[in-house]
Design a protein around this motif. Structure first.
Motif, short mmCIF file in Angstrom:
data_model
loop_
_atom_site.label_atom_id
_atom_site.label_comp_id
_atom_site.label_asym_id
_atom_site.label_seq_id
_atom_site.Cartn_x
_atom_site.Cartn_y
_atom_site.Cartn_z
N GLY A 92 10.72 -14.29 -8.73
CA GLY A 92 11.76 -13.31 -8.62
C GLY A 92 12.67 -13.61 -9.95
N ILE A 93 13.50 -14.95 -9.71
CA ILE A 93 14.60 -14.27 -11.05
C ILE A 93 14.16 -13.60 -12.66
CG2 ILE A 93 16.02 -15.32 -12.54
CD1 ILE A 93 16.18 -18.12 -10.65
N PHE A 94 12.74 -13.54 -12.78
CA PHE A 94 12.56 -13.22 -14.12
C PHE A 94 12.67 -11.51 -13.40
CE2 PHE A 94 9.96 -16.91 -15.26
CZ PHE A 94 11.08 -17.08 -16.32
N ILE A 95 12.55 -10.70 -12.63
CA ILE A 95 11.79 -9.74 -11.82
C ILE A 95 13.01 -9.36 -11.64
CG2 ILE A 95 11.24 -8.40 -10.36
CD1 ILE A 95 9.20 -10.31 -9.77
N PHE A 96 14.39 -9.69 -11.02
CA PHE A 96 15.40 -9.10 -10.70
C PHE A 96 16.43 -9.00 -11.46
CE2 PHE A 96 13.30 -10.12 -6.28
CZ PHE A 96 13.27 -8.76 -5.86
N ARG A 97 15.97 -10.25 -12.57
CA ARG A 97 16.98 -10.83 -13.98
C ARG A 97 16.56 -9.41 -15.24
NH1 ARG A 97 22.75 -11.42 -11.85
NH2 ARG A 97 21.83 -13.32 -10.29
N ASP A 98 15.86 -8.29 -14.67
CA ASP A 98 15.14 -8.24 -16.13
C ASP A 98 15.87 -7.02 -17.35
OD1 ASP A 98 14.09 -5.07 -17.07
OD2 ASP A 98 12.35 -6.46 -17.13
N HIS A 99 16.83 -6.61 -15.86
CA HIS A 99 18.00 -5.81 -17.48
C HIS A 99 18.72 -7.80 -18.47
CE1 HIS A 99 20.73 -3.10 -19.00
NE2 HIS A 99 21.99 -3.96 -17.54
N GLN A 100 19.52 -8.21 -17.93
CA GLN A 100 20.32 -9.41 -17.68
C GLN A 100 19.07 -10.06 -19.16
OE1 GLN A 100 19.82 -8.98 -15.31
NE2 GLN A 100 22.45 -9.25 -14.15
N ILE A 101 17.64 -9.89 -19.31
CA ILE A 101 16.82 -11.09 -20.36
C ILE A 101 16.72 -10.03 -21.32
CG2 ILE A 101 14.81 -11.27 -20.34
CD1 ILE A 101 14.65 -12.38 -17.93
N ARG A 102 17.20 -8.60 -20.65
CA ARG A 102 16.64 -7.56 -21.68
C ARG A 102 17.48 -7.25 -22.58
NH1 ARG A 102 16.67 -3.14 -18.61
NH2 ARG A 102 14.22 -3.18 -19.04
N GLN A 103 19.01 -7.13 -21.74
CA GLN A 103 20.19 -7.27 -23.02
C GLN A 103 20.17 -8.34 -24.28
OE1 GLN A 103 23.51 -6.84 -20.19
NE2 GLN A 103 24.20 -4.73 -20.58
N CYS A 104 19.76 -9.96 -23.70
CA CYS A 104 20.23 -10.43 -24.50
C CYS A 104 18.68 -10.37 -25.55
CB CYS A 104 19.05 -12.01 -23.65
SG CYS A 104 20.82 -12.64 -22.51
N LEU A 105 17.28 -9.88 -24.92
CA LEU A 105 17.02 -10.21 -26.63
C LEU A 105 17.14 -8.82 -27.25
CD1 LEU A 105 13.65 -9.79 -23.76
CD2 LEU A 105 14.41 -11.59 -26.23
N LYS A 106 17.45 -7.81 -26.67
CA LYS A 106 18.70 -6.70 -27.65
C LYS A 106 18.96 -7.79 -28.38
CE LYS A 106 19.08 -1.95 -29.05
NZ LYS A 106 19.86 -2.45 -29.48
N HIS A 107 20.01 -8.23 -27.94
CA HIS A 107 21.28 -8.56 -28.97
C HIS A 107 20.20 -9.98 -30.19
CE1 HIS A 107 25.46 -11.06 -28.96
NE2 HIS A 107 25.33 -11.50 -29.73
N VAL A 108 19.28 -10.27 -29.92
CA VAL A 108 18.56 -11.16 -30.38
C VAL A 108 17.75 -10.04 -31.87
CG1 VAL A 108 16.86 -12.94 -31.07
CG2 VAL A 108 18.56 -12.96 -29.27
N GLU A 109 17.34 -9.11 -30.82
CA GLU A 109 17.35 -8.39 -31.95
C GLU A 109 18.27 -7.58 -32.91
OE1 GLU A 109 14.48 -4.22 -32.54
OE2 GLU A 109 15.64 -4.88 -31.00
N ASP A 110 19.85 -7.59 -32.57
CA ASP A 110 21.05 -7.01 -33.16
C ASP A 110 20.68 -7.95 -34.76
OD1 ASP A 110 20.75 -4.63 -32.06
OD2 ASP A 110 22.34 -4.83 -30.70
N ASP A 111 21.33 -9.44 -34.05
CA ASP A 111 21.25 -10.57 -34.34
C ASP A 111 20.31 -10.16 -36.34
OD1 ASP A 111 23.51 -11.16 -33.87
OD2 ASP A 111 22.29 -12.80 -32.62
#
Length: 261
Positions: A92-111
């Motif tokens: 459930g956390i993976f589903i409802f925190r999708d936006h926050q996880i996406r932001q973290c992945l975007k941060h990693v990609e930018d780095d």
């Protein structure tokens, strides 16, 4: 390989194990926000199937715990209940925190896209390899444990006959199924297969949680190594002009601020 292609290759490399597992569960947060209707339906279907499999373990186990009158048996079933609750909660956390996880992945990609030099890239790749090893180790433990508990353990105990001359075949997870006779074929075989699939889903959820943790933690460690390297060069290197020191100091401060975010 161009910088953009190299960045994409590195992102695919560090996220591959976790990405494959999470896509199979329908909860991999794609960095691209635009999704087709077919992809959304497919993702919803995977999530529904996964939750149905988890419920096939959790709900019968809850009823079994409620209906069982022996305290000793109730205590024995608690670890299974807790494990199933944790798996459903993590999912459930993976589903409802999708936006926050996406932001973290975007941060990693930018780095990765803004990597400053070859030495920094080498440090980040070293940390990424460590993360992949951690995910692989966790996957071996979780899938190996699920395979042992769901298949080898109940099958190795075989069958036994009660005083009422009833043949009992064990299941990995005990459950209360009301008037359904789970010992007759093919009911037993169907439940056995469902519990095996449910075990794979639970193991995938745990491995995926470890994978996300490894991706973000080792990436942060790599960024800290780069920060330490920048600070060492700032102190050790001989600068010819004051503006060079200011530029390098600003670079160190900006990198530190980005890490803290």
């Amino acid at each position: 390989m161009s910088g953009k292609e190299d960045c994409h290759h590195n992102i695919m490399y560090i996220t591959q194990p976790t990405r494959n597992i999470m896509r199979a569960l329908g909860v991999w947060p794609s960095i691209d926000k635009e999704k087709s209707i077919c992809k959304k339906i497919y993702k919803l279907l995977l999530i529904s199937v996964s939750y149905i499999l988890l419920s096939c373990d959790l709900i019968p186990a809850i009823f079994y715990w409620i209906m069982e009158k022996t305290t000793r048996v109730r205590l024995q079933i608690i670890p299974v209940l807790l494990y199933n609750f944790m798996a459903a909660g993590q999912y459930g956390i993976f589903i409802f925190r999708d936006h926050q996880i996406r932001q973290c992945l975007k941060h990693v990609e930018d780095d990765w896209r803004n990597v400053i030099n070859a030495d920094a890239r080498s440090m980040m790749l070293t940390s990424a390899r460590t993360g992949r090893r951690l995910v692989a180790f966790c996957g071996v433990l979780m899938y190996g444990g699920a395979l042992t508990f769901r298949t080898i353990l109940p099958l190795s105990q075989g069958t036994f006959v009660t005083d009422e001359n009833i043949t009992i075949r064990l299941l990995a997870c005990p459950g209360y199924y009301f008037s359904i006779d789970v010992q007759v074929s093919p009911t037993y075989e169907i439940l056995f297969a469902i519990q095996c699939l449910s075990g794979l889903v639970s193991a995938s959820i745990a491995t995926g949680a470890c994978g996300f943790t490894a991706i973000f933690v080792v990436h942060a460690c790599g960024q800290l190594k780069i920060l330490i390297d920048l600070m060492k060069k700032l102190v050790e290197k001989q600068w010819r002009a004051g503006y060079e020191v200011d530029d390098k100091l600003a670079e160190v401060v900006e990198h530190q601020i980005r890490i803290r975010k």
